[in-house]
Design an enzyme around this catalytic site. Sequence first.
Site, mmCIF file in Angstrom:
data_model
loop_
_atom_site.group_PDB
_atom_site.id
_atom_site.type_symbol
_atom_site.label_atom_id
_atom_site.label_comp_id
_atom_site.label_asym_id
_atom_site.label_seq_id
_atom_site.Cartn_x
_atom_site.Cartn_y
_atom_site.Cartn_z
ATOM 1 N N GLY A 5 0.841 -1.197 0.000
ATOM 2 C CA GLY A 5 0.000 0.000 0.000
ATOM 3 C C GLY A 5 0.873 1.242 0.000
ATOM 4 O O GLY A 5 2.076 1.190 -0.302
ATOM 5 N N SER A 33 -6.127 -0.728 1.656
ATOM 6 C CA SER A 33 -7.005 0.438 1.838
ATOM 7 C C SER A 33 -6.566 1.622 0.988
ATOM 8 O O SER A 33 -7.389 2.443 0.583
ATOM 9 C CB SER A 33 -7.001 0.877 3.308
ATOM 10 O OG SER A 33 -7.733 -0.021 4.084
ATOM 11 N N GLN A 38 -10.386 8.369 -0.381
ATOM 12 C CA GLN A 38 -11.164 9.326 -1.164
ATOM 13 C C GLN A 38 -10.715 10.766 -0.919
ATOM 14 O O GLN A 38 -10.246 11.463 -1.804
ATOM 15 C CB GLN A 38 -12.656 9.189 -0.816
ATOM 16 C CG GLN A 38 -13.258 7.878 -1.282
ATOM 17 C CD GLN A 38 -14.772 7.839 -1.103
ATOM 18 O OE1 GLN A 38 -15.390 8.790 -0.650
ATOM 19 N NE2 GLN A 38 -15.378 6.725 -1.470
ATOM 20 N N GLY A 39 -10.891 11.210 0.355
ATOM 21 C CA GLY A 39 -10.761 12.637 0.676
ATOM 22 C C GLY A 39 -9.440 13.234 0.274
ATOM 23 O O GLY A 39 -9.379 14.239 -0.438
ATOM 24 N N GLY A 40 -8.333 12.634 0.710
ATOM 25 C CA GLY A 40 -7.056 13.166 0.277
ATOM 26 C C GLY A 40 -5.921 13.041 1.273
ATOM 27 O O GLY A 40 -5.931 12.183 2.151
ATOM 28 N N GLU A 106 -11.748 19.369 5.598
ATOM 29 C CA GLU A 106 -12.325 18.178 6.238
ATOM 30 C C GLU A 106 -12.472 18.428 7.730
ATOM 31 O O GLU A 106 -11.922 19.395 8.277
ATOM 32 C CB GLU A 106 -11.464 16.936 5.969
ATOM 33 C CG GLU A 106 -11.715 16.344 4.585
ATOM 34 C CD GLU A 106 -10.903 15.087 4.298
ATOM 35 O OE1 GLU A 106 -10.066 14.705 5.130
ATOM 36 O OE2 GLU A 106 -11.113 14.504 3.215
ATOM 37 N N HIS A 222 -15.844 5.650 10.871
ATOM 38 C CA HIS A 222 -16.181 6.771 9.984
ATOM 39 C C HIS A 222 -17.684 7.020 10.099
ATOM 40 O O HIS A 222 -18.473 6.076 10.109
ATOM 41 C CB HIS A 222 -15.791 6.429 8.545
ATOM 42 C CG HIS A 222 -15.688 7.628 7.661
ATOM 43 N ND1 HIS A 222 -16.789 8.349 7.256
ATOM 44 C CD2 HIS A 222 -14.609 8.255 7.119
ATOM 45 C CE1 HIS A 222 -16.391 9.356 6.485
ATOM 46 N NE2 HIS A 222 -15.058 9.324 6.392
ATOM 47 N N ARG A 272 -14.331 13.475 14.042
ATOM 48 C CA ARG A 272 -14.955 12.308 13.409
ATOM 49 C C ARG A 272 -15.669 11.388 14.399
ATOM 50 O O ARG A 272 -16.769 10.900 14.127
ATOM 51 C CB ARG A 272 -13.842 11.543 12.689
ATOM 52 C CG ARG A 272 -14.313 10.401 11.866
ATOM 53 C CD ARG A 272 -13.165 9.829 11.081
ATOM 54 N NE ARG A 272 -12.904 10.592 9.885
ATOM 55 C CZ ARG A 272 -11.977 10.265 8.983
ATOM 56 N NH1 ARG A 272 -11.233 9.210 9.161
ATOM 57 N NH2 ARG A 272 -11.806 10.990 7.909
ATOM 58 N N HIS A 331 -13.288 1.983 10.369
ATOM 59 C CA HIS A 331 -12.568 2.634 9.275
ATOM 60 C C HIS A 331 -11.055 2.578 9.428
ATOM 61 O O HIS A 331 -10.338 2.433 8.446
ATOM 62 C CB HIS A 331 -13.036 4.091 9.220
ATOM 63 C CG HIS A 331 -12.459 4.898 8.110
ATOM 64 N ND1 HIS A 331 -12.667 4.582 6.780
ATOM 65 C CD2 HIS A 331 -11.691 6.026 8.117
ATOM 66 C CE1 HIS A 331 -12.056 5.479 6.015
ATOM 67 N NE2 HIS A 331 -11.444 6.351 6.793
ATOM 68 N N GLU A 355 -0.607 1.884 8.609
ATOM 69 C CA GLU A 355 -1.690 1.623 9.564
ATOM 70 C C GLU A 355 -1.377 0.465 10.515
ATOM 71 O O GLU A 355 -1.897 0.415 11.633
ATOM 72 C CB GLU A 355 -2.994 1.346 8.792
ATOM 73 C CG GLU A 355 -4.210 1.428 9.680
ATOM 74 C CD GLU A 355 -5.522 1.380 8.935
ATOM 75 O OE1 GLU A 355 -5.555 1.712 7.729
ATOM 76 O OE2 GLU A 355 -6.529 1.005 9.565
ATOM 77 N N ARG A 366 -7.556 9.577 14.890
ATOM 78 C CA ARG A 366 -6.803 10.166 13.782
ATOM 79 C C ARG A 366 -7.554 11.331 13.133
ATOM 80 O O ARG A 366 -8.749 11.246 12.869
ATOM 81 C CB ARG A 366 -6.526 9.096 12.720
ATOM 82 C CG ARG A 366 -5.875 9.634 11.468
ATOM 83 C CD ARG A 366 -5.549 8.525 10.487
ATOM 84 N NE ARG A 366 -6.709 7.860 9.966
ATOM 85 C CZ ARG A 366 -7.371 8.235 8.875
ATOM 86 N NH1 ARG A 366 -6.983 9.313 8.197
ATOM 87 N NH2 ARG A 366 -8.405 7.547 8.454
ATOM 88 N N LEU A 372 -2.777 8.617 4.859
ATOM 89 C CA LEU A 372 -1.939 8.507 3.651
ATOM 90 C C LEU A 372 -0.638 9.255 3.899
ATOM 91 O O LEU A 372 0.447 8.797 3.549
ATOM 92 C CB LEU A 372 -2.677 9.088 2.442
ATOM 93 C CG LEU A 372 -3.927 8.333 1.990
ATOM 94 C CD1 LEU A 372 -4.572 9.048 0.806
ATOM 95 C CD2 LEU A 372 -3.608 6.897 1.603
#
Length: 485
Positions: A5, A33, A38-40, A106, A222, A272, A331, A355, A366, A372
Amino acid sequence: MLGSGAAGLSAALACAPRATTGLSVGVSAEDGSSHWAQGGIAAALGDNDSPALHAADTLQAGGYRNDQYAVQRLCEGAAEAISRLLAGGAEFDRPEQGNALALGREAAHSRARIVHAHGDATGAELMRTLQRQAVAAKHLQLLGSRWAFELAQDAAGRVVGDWVEGPDGVELWQAAAVIMATGGYAGLYRCTTNPVTSDGSGMAMARLAGAVLKDLEFVQFHPTALDLDSSGVSARLPLVTEALRGAGGHLLDADGCRFMLNQHPAAELAPRDLVARAVWRARHSTGRVFLDARATVGKAFPQRFPTVFAACREAGMDPRSEPIPVTPAAHYCMGGIQVDEHGASSVEGLYAVGEVAASGVHGANRLASNSLLEGLVFGHELGRYLAGIDLPVHERTRPARRQPQPLPDRLRAELSRVLWADASLIRDGQSLERAAVGIESMLAAVDDATSGRDLLLLAAAAVAAMQARPASWGAHFRADAVVTA
Ligand code: FAD
Ligand code: SIN
């Protein structure tokens, strides 16, 4: 290296010129994963931003349980990580005017600092970039279809390779050092955003080898996965990215009430964990919860959020004209193999990153889009470190203690049900006791010498950590960061 990954590939690329082999379960990026992100990627690149502000947000979201030095390295390393990706050809989104990168917003970020690609397909672009670089790298060999089930150790307990089930049966891969980069265990939960390979097998192997695991109780849920779960079947639920809330999407309960307004001043952009528990409660009290982005994204859905749009269309709904049904889902795992600033575990020869590792950077919770980044920054640091030190030549390896036998499907389904029902975002002493007893009875049903047993032992350790957690609260730990409602 085990796992290809974002974290594994970043580490492997940076190991140059040291010869490195990367083994992973699948043959495509989709089995980790990273591809699905998605988000960034969070990076303090905006004019009014700084690594110090990013660090402050990371600490606050983490309930101040974070390792401060790790947070500093993460946030200060972000700009360079993005530059490396751009140099490698990554195509991040840019605003219509100007040449700077577009920065999204976010939850729990005090600034717009989320670098993204193709709207909500950041992980796929990132993995394309890293894989392209990996294919071109002369020191690196990547092999898929290899499922690791045990770390190989010498008589002194030093990790000297790994036992892997591959196309030709069981193989021993010897190595001067092993980098574990196999991701987390959120995929063990019945409702999860993770692929099936995120089952904690790397942590389970490390545990068997004697490595210290830490913070296993900190599992992140999430708030918004697509609510496809009415059939009760265990499945990966498509994510409905937090960036949609950053773009103004509202959460509504079944009565049409925007319930986050009276929960937190930041409403839908609250931390979150807090939003996840509020969604859970609203879902239980009114029946369903929806993310409504009709007014804020509307017609632009296919261009701005193509991944979420495609998942909705596949499920037979149109987010341009109807609100999206959402549910919380497991998540991310903050805990894992305890590592020091060099990524070294407590067992000689074993390193961990991404992770699967617990560097302490995320604390109890987190901050969005920091994962990422963690793989990119700490992976690069670990690779450079290993490239620069002398590694010992390995000695005779003792035989494997395990047979490569996964947890039988029936028990894996039962485990995912137990974890979701009794050890998820709403939990208490009684539910955790039920989970512990349930896992104990599953352990009685599996052969001691099989690798499937190690997953049960990992799950048991996570539940035990959740049971013990109140005693481990720090003075500054925000009590609502992970606690039961
Ligand atoms: P992974 O990407 O999970 O890779 C694990 C690798 O290990 C895979 O190659 C797999 O094949 C291999 N593997 C596993 N077990 C074995 C084994 N036993 N033997 C051999 N190989 C093995 N984070 C962000 O920062 N921003 C986001 O926008 C974001 N969005 C997300 C969206 C979704 C749907 C999900 C699920 C997560 C998201 N995250 C996001 C979290 C982030 O994607 C992950 O935490 C991160 O990608 C983990 O990277 P990794 O390299 O550690 O592990
Ligand atoms: C998302 O896009 O909502 C996920 C971001 C993350 O997990 O960091």
